[in-house]
Design a protein around this motif. Structure first.
Motif, PDB file in Angstrom:
ATOM      1  N   LYS A  58       9.122  13.993  11.523  1.00  0.00           N
ATOM      2  CA  LYS A  58       8.671  14.201  12.612  1.00  0.00           C
ATOM      3  C   LYS A  58       6.978  13.480  12.090  1.00  0.00           C
ATOM      4  CE  LYS A  58      11.704  15.075  14.424  1.00  0.00           C
ATOM      5  NZ  LYS A  58      12.310  13.863  15.309  1.00  0.00           N
ATOM      6  N   HIS A  59       6.335  14.172  10.840  1.00  0.00           N
ATOM      7  CA  HIS A  59       5.032  13.300  10.492  1.00  0.00           C
ATOM      8  C   HIS A  59       4.812  11.673   9.996  1.00  0.00           C
ATOM      9  CE1 HIS A  59       4.660  17.847  11.442  1.00  0.00           C
ATOM     10  NE2 HIS A  59       2.949  17.298  11.594  1.00  0.00           N
ATOM     11  N   TRP A  60       4.166  10.934  10.544  1.00  0.00           N
ATOM     12  CA  TRP A  60       4.455   9.606  10.160  1.00  0.00           C
ATOM     13  C   TRP A  60       2.467   9.305   9.523  1.00  0.00           C
ATOM     14  CZ3 TRP A  60       8.429   6.647   8.367  1.00  0.00           C
ATOM     15  CH2 TRP A  60      10.169   7.263   9.195  1.00  0.00           C
ATOM     16  N   GLN A  61       2.895   8.171   8.187  1.00  0.00           N
ATOM     17  CA  GLN A  61       1.512   7.498   8.221  1.00  0.00           C
ATOM     18  C   GLN A  61       1.428   6.271   8.454  1.00  0.00           C
ATOM     19  OE1 GLN A  61      -0.561  10.150   5.163  1.00  0.00           O
ATOM     20  NE2 GLN A  61       2.158  10.899   5.154  1.00  0.00           N
ATOM     21  N   THR A  62       1.266   5.511   8.849  1.00  0.00           N
ATOM     22  CA  THR A  62       1.009   4.265   8.615  1.00  0.00           C
ATOM     23  C   THR A  62       0.446   3.305   6.998  1.00  0.00           C
ATOM     24  OG1 THR A  62      -1.248   3.851   9.702  1.00  0.00           O
ATOM     25  CG2 THR A  62       1.434   3.691  10.745  1.00  0.00           C
ATOM     26  N   PHE A  63      -0.657   3.630   6.573  1.00  0.00           N
ATOM     27  CA  PHE A  63      -1.598   3.356   5.684  1.00  0.00           C
ATOM     28  C   PHE A  63      -2.175   4.545   4.843  1.00  0.00           C
ATOM     29  CE2 PHE A  63      -0.768  -0.632   8.226  1.00  0.00           C
ATOM     30  CZ  PHE A  63      -0.757  -1.835   7.792  1.00  0.00           C
ATOM     31  N   ASN A  64      -1.606   4.130   3.331  1.00  0.00           N
ATOM     32  CA  ASN A  64      -2.848   5.145   2.812  1.00  0.00           C
ATOM     33  C   ASN A  64      -3.780   4.050   2.240  1.00  0.00           C
ATOM     34  OD1 ASN A  64      -3.175   7.684   0.877  1.00  0.00           O
ATOM     35  ND2 ASN A  64      -3.185   5.519  -0.859  1.00  0.00           N
ATOM     36  N   GLU A  65      -4.994   4.581   2.267  1.00  0.00           N
ATOM     37  CA  GLU A  65      -6.193   4.004   1.779  1.00  0.00           C
ATOM     38  C   GLU A  65      -6.732   2.757   2.625  1.00  0.00           C
ATOM     39  OE1 GLU A  65      -7.710   5.579  -1.673  1.00  0.00           O
ATOM     40  OE2 GLU A  65      -7.326   7.706  -1.602  1.00  0.00           O
ATOM     41  N   PRO A  66      -6.381   2.144   3.252  1.00  0.00           N
ATOM     42  CA  PRO A  66      -6.656   0.868   3.992  1.00  0.00           C
ATOM     43  C   PRO A  66      -8.092  -0.009   2.764  1.00  0.00           C
ATOM     44  CG  PRO A  66      -6.771   1.445   5.683  1.00  0.00           C
ATOM     45  CD  PRO A  66      -6.703   3.401   4.886  1.00  0.00           C
ATOM     46  N   LEU A  67      -9.342   1.320   2.447  1.00  0.00           N
ATOM     47  CA  LEU A  67     -10.760   0.909   2.334  1.00  0.00           C
ATOM     48  C   LEU A  67      -9.572   0.343   0.590  1.00  0.00           C
ATOM     49  CD1 LEU A  67     -13.515   0.961   1.669  1.00  0.00           C
ATOM     50  CD2 LEU A  67     -12.754   3.226   1.707  1.00  0.00           C
ATOM     51  N   GLN A  68      -8.778   0.827  -0.057  1.00  0.00           N
ATOM     52  CA  GLN A  68      -8.906   0.189  -1.441  1.00  0.00           C
ATOM     53  C   GLN A  68      -8.275  -0.771  -1.093  1.00  0.00           C
ATOM     54  OE1 GLN A  68     -10.392   1.324  -3.354  1.00  0.00           O
ATOM     55  NE2 GLN A  68     -11.638   3.190  -2.333  1.00  0.00           N
ATOM     56  N   VAL A  69      -6.799  -0.985   0.013  1.00  0.00           N
ATOM     57  CA  VAL A  69      -5.645  -1.758   0.016  1.00  0.00           C
ATOM     58  C   VAL A  69      -6.564  -2.813  -0.115  1.00  0.00           C
ATOM     59  CG1 VAL A  69      -4.523  -3.190   1.456  1.00  0.00           C
ATOM     60  CG2 VAL A  69      -4.279  -0.551   0.929  1.00  0.00           C
ATOM     61  N   CYS A  70      -7.313  -2.916   1.031  1.00  0.00           N
ATOM     62  CA  CYS A  70      -8.504  -4.377   1.683  1.00  0.00           C
ATOM     63  C   CYS A  70      -9.477  -4.463   0.066  1.00  0.00           C
ATOM     64  CB  CYS A  70      -9.254  -4.184   2.592  1.00  0.00           C
ATOM     65  SG  CYS A  70      -7.696  -4.218   3.771  1.00  0.00           S
ATOM     66  N   HIS A  71     -10.614  -3.816  -0.424  1.00  0.00           N
ATOM     67  CA  HIS A  71     -11.231  -3.638  -1.140  1.00  0.00           C
ATOM     68  C   HIS A  71     -11.365  -4.280  -3.030  1.00  0.00           C
ATOM     69  CE1 HIS A  71     -15.325  -3.286  -2.652  1.00  0.00           C
ATOM     70  NE2 HIS A  71     -14.921  -2.528  -2.953  1.00  0.00           N
ATOM     71  N   GLU A  72     -10.370  -3.046  -2.945  1.00  0.00           N
ATOM     72  CA  GLU A  72     -10.231  -2.988  -4.850  1.00  0.00           C
ATOM     73  C   GLU A  72      -8.800  -3.882  -4.579  1.00  0.00           C
ATOM     74  OE1 GLU A  72      -9.449   1.194  -5.787  1.00  0.00           O
ATOM     75  OE2 GLU A  72     -11.203   0.893  -6.168  1.00  0.00           O
ATOM     76  N   GLY A  73      -8.300  -4.121  -3.387  1.00  0.00           N
ATOM     77  CA  GLY A  73      -6.732  -5.269  -3.402  1.00  0.00           C
ATOM     78  C   GLY A  73      -7.622  -6.792  -3.455  1.00  0.00           C
ATOM     79  N   TYR A  74      -7.869  -7.206  -2.489  1.00  0.00           N
ATOM     80  CA  TYR A  74      -8.813  -8.526  -2.391  1.00  0.00           C
ATOM     81  C   TYR A  74      -9.791  -8.606  -2.855  1.00  0.00           C
ATOM     82  CZ  TYR A  74      -4.043  -8.464  -0.029  1.00  0.00           C
ATOM     83  OH  TYR A  74      -2.631  -8.793   0.246  1.00  0.00           O
ATOM     84  N   GLY A  75     -11.140  -7.969  -3.475  1.00  0.00           N
ATOM     85  CA  GLY A  75     -12.554  -7.914  -3.659  1.00  0.00           C
ATOM     86  C   GLY A  75     -12.612  -8.340  -4.415  1.00  0.00           C
ATOM     87  N   ILE A  76     -11.894  -6.786  -5.285  1.00  0.00           N
ATOM     88  CA  ILE A  76     -12.678  -6.200  -6.975  1.00  0.00           C
ATOM     89  C   ILE A  76     -11.344  -6.230  -7.656  1.00  0.00           C
ATOM     90  CG2 ILE A  76     -15.194  -5.670  -6.604  1.00  0.00           C
ATOM     91  CD1 ILE A  76     -13.929  -2.236  -6.174  1.00  0.00           C
ATOM     92  N   ALA A  77     -10.502  -6.853  -7.350  1.00  0.00           N
ATOM     93  CA  ALA A  77      -9.147  -6.642  -8.273  1.00  0.00           C
ATOM     94  C   ALA A  77      -9.172  -5.183  -8.954  1.00  0.00           C
ATOM     95  CB  ALA A  77      -9.455  -8.000  -9.691  1.00  0.00           C
ATOM     96  N   LYS A  89      -6.997  -3.637  -7.901  1.00  0.00           N
ATOM     97  CA  LYS A  89      -5.389  -2.701  -6.973  1.00  0.00           C
ATOM     98  C   LYS A  89      -4.785  -4.141  -7.458  1.00  0.00           C
ATOM     99  CE  LYS A  89      -5.966   1.597  -7.006  1.00  0.00           C
ATOM    100  NZ  LYS A  89      -6.983   1.286  -7.154  1.00  0.00           N
ATOM    101  N   ALA A  90      -3.471  -4.053  -6.987  1.00  0.00           N
ATOM    102  CA  ALA A  90      -2.766  -4.654  -7.244  1.00  0.00           C
ATOM    103  C   ALA A  90      -3.185  -5.693  -5.306  1.00  0.00           C
ATOM    104  CB  ALA A  90      -0.979  -4.869  -7.115  1.00  0.00           C
ATOM    105  N   PRO A  91      -3.582  -6.912  -4.993  1.00  0.00           N
ATOM    106  CA  PRO A  91      -3.197  -7.975  -6.001  1.00  0.00           C
ATOM    107  C   PRO A  91      -3.602  -8.887  -7.131  1.00  0.00           C
ATOM    108  CG  PRO A  91      -3.749  -9.296  -3.639  1.00  0.00           C
ATOM    109  CD  PRO A  91      -3.583  -7.394  -3.837  1.00  0.00           C
ATOM    110  N   ALA A  92      -5.136  -8.490  -6.883  1.00  0.00           N
ATOM    111  CA  ALA A  92      -5.715  -8.000  -8.100  1.00  0.00           C
ATOM    112  C   ALA A  92      -6.752  -9.557  -7.981  1.00  0.00           C
ATOM    113  CB  ALA A  92      -5.746  -8.129  -9.352  1.00  0.00           C
ATOM    114  N   TYR A  93      -7.006  -9.563  -6.166  1.00  0.00           N
ATOM    115  CA  TYR A  93      -8.237 -10.377  -6.527  1.00  0.00           C
ATOM    116  C   TYR A  93      -9.836 -10.472  -6.534  1.00  0.00           C
ATOM    117  CZ  TYR A  93      -4.144 -13.334  -4.711  1.00  0.00           C
ATOM    118  OH  TYR A  93      -2.490 -13.984  -4.666  1.00  0.00           O
TER     119      TYR A  93
END
Ligand code: GBH
Length: 489
Positions: free
Chosen positions: A167-186, A188-192
């Protein structure tokens, strides 16, 4: 005075809920069992293991995949109202696409959900906590706009498979980290390291994915399943260093929390005005033909605006903000765009995580910012917790102190400030794989022996205090007296 007789200010309201949290890659293990596909964390930990502090992987982690009954029994003894966990997309759809559903993935989560419900614990399910199927990274990952529909198909399968019970869903956890840390500053995966470019493409896809998913639930599932769908955003509190830095502190909040909160929770929708302005100006200076921040169509703005029944908030710490980007900072970059610097006060209590300083009052200020900026939405604190050393065992007095102090601020935000905070989730249920820090930092209320193939679970003292808080609905200031000799305050 007489008027205050009616105030139960030291108690959490009767409908306030308590829970604990984990994420699939951090606890499950069984990385290649029973048909699961490879995800970006499997890939990073196997092929870029040098990026991980202790050279560890999540191949086994807490082995929670094999310990459903044991874990739920522990949750039951904690006394929590709900368990926040995430689904491993690759366990359900090994290729990431909905062409091939892995029955074992559906079985595993059904068993976990059934076991929780049989023990009176509500499942609180995150669809995406950072473990993107590797084949979807190979077509570009979140900067690829096609991922919005691909995610919505995955989400639809989750609603179909588990929605009768969740009865309780969340789509995403911490999109800021997904995008900034994942694709901006390596970080988080994919470490770009496409700082200032790919993260804005990522956020645009991700917000479309979120909006579509929310609308699919409303149109097809809400009437029969009757659940709530939200998103979990992370934010530190950003305090102005001096009066003249206060505009900058606001800007950091609006371009951090607001990057995702403004499109969903503000009256007008879309990316924050200030964000559109500064990125468009910086992009022009840098010779780009158009803003590095993509724009939404009018229909997309409407689809995304209002697309959440609650705001999940992950909060751990606070920063001091001074105006102006650091001298010599590279461009393009997210921090150049923001045009401010964020630092810690050396006087703040530290933890085993270098970034995590203990600043309880920041949480109350952040909750008030959310109330003012986004019209007092229902807030679920989806993560809050304290990092101990690898050597930590069960005498975790600093963690107890942390939860007590932060919960005190939550209580003040509810009773004094009338912020709509509905629930508090401790990060984490178990010690687990702390991303690029491996197993070197422990956040759990339950200790895990990672040297032991059984991954033996031992409740820490903080778990007893948390149970007591849930039971009494009051902060447990007496913990130091309860047979605890190693605490010094
Ligand atoms: C959460 O993220 C995650 O959701 C969870 O999986 C994780 O285990 C948990 O917290 C503990 O880390 O160096 O000042 O730039 C935490 C979010 C955001 C933590 C950014 C570190 C860097 C701060 N984080 N951050 S700073």
């Amino acid at each position: 005075g007489l008027l205050s007789l009616g105030c139960f200010c030291s108690e959490f309201p009767p409908d306030f809920k308590f829970g604990v949290s984990t994420a699939s890659y951090q606890v499950e293990g069984a990385w290649n069992e029973s048909g699961k596909g490879e995800n970006i964390w499997d890939h990073l930990s196997h092929f870029r293991n040098d990026l991980i502090f202790d050279r560890s992987t999540g191949d086994v982690a807490c082995d929670s995949y094999h310990k459903t009954k044991e874990d739920v029994a522990l949750l039951k003894s904690l006394g929590v109202d709900y368990y926040r966990f995430s689904l491993s997309w690759s366990r359900i759809l090994p290729s990431g696409f909905a062409n091939n559903i892995n029955d074992d993935g559906i079985r595993y989560y059904n068993e976990l959900i059934d076991e929780l419900l049989a023990n009176g614990i509500e499942p609180f399910v995150t669809l995406y906590h950072w473990d993107l199927p590797q084949p979807l990274q190979e077509i570009g990952g979140w900067p690829n706009p096609l991922l919005a529909d691909i995610f919505a198909e995955y989400a639809t399968i989750a609603f179909k498979s588990f929605g009768a019970k969740v009865k309780h869903w969340q789509t995403f956890n911490e999109p800021l980290q997904v995008c900034h840390e994942g694709y901006g500053i390596a970080n988080k995966a994919p470490a770009y390291t496409s700082d200032g470019v790919a993260p804005y493409m990522c956020s645009t896809t991700l917000l479309r994915a979120h909006g579509k998913t929310y609308r699919i639930y409303q149109d097809k599932y809400k009437s029969t399943q009757n659940g709530l769908v939200g998103i979990t955003l992370d934010s530190s509190w950003f305090e102005a260093q001096t009066q003249k830095d206060s505009d900058s502190a606001k800007r950091v909040l609006r371009m951090g929390l607001g990057w995702f909160a403004n499109p969903i929770f503000s009256e007008s929708g879309d990316y924050p005005q200030v964000m559109k302005e500064v990125i468009s100006k910086a992009s022009a200076e840098e010779g780009f033909s158009k803003s590095r921040l993509p724009s939404f169509t009018a229909e997309e703005i409407e689809m995304i605006r209002g697309s959440a029944d609650f705001l999940g908030l992950n909060h751990y710490t606070t920063r001091l903000v001074t105006d102006g980007a650091a001298k010599g900072i590279s461009r393009p970059s997210y921090y150049f765009d923001i045009g401010a610097e964020a630092r810690v006060d050396e006087a703040w209590e530290s933890s085993a995580a270098s970034w995590l300083k203990v600043v309880p009052w920041g949480l109350r200020k952040l909750l008030n910012f959310i109330k003012e900026e986004y019209g007092n939405p229902d807030v679920v604190i989806a993560e809050n917790g304290y990092a101990g050393e690898y050597e930590e065992f069960t005498q975790d007095c600093r963690r107890i102190h942390y939860h007590n102090k932060y919960l005190e601020q939550v209580l003040l935000a509810i009773t004094e400030d009338k912020c709509n905070v509905k629930a508090y989730t401790a990060w984490s249920f178990l010690d687990n794989f702390e991303w690029l820090r491996g197993y070197s930092e422990r956040f759990g209320l339950i200790h895990i022996d990672f040297e032991n193939p059984n991954r033996t679970r031992t409740p820490k003292h903080s778990s007893k205090v948390f149970t007591n808080i849930i039971k009494t609905r009051k902060i447990d200031w007496d913990f130091a007296a309860s047979g605890f000799d190693k605490c010094e305050f």
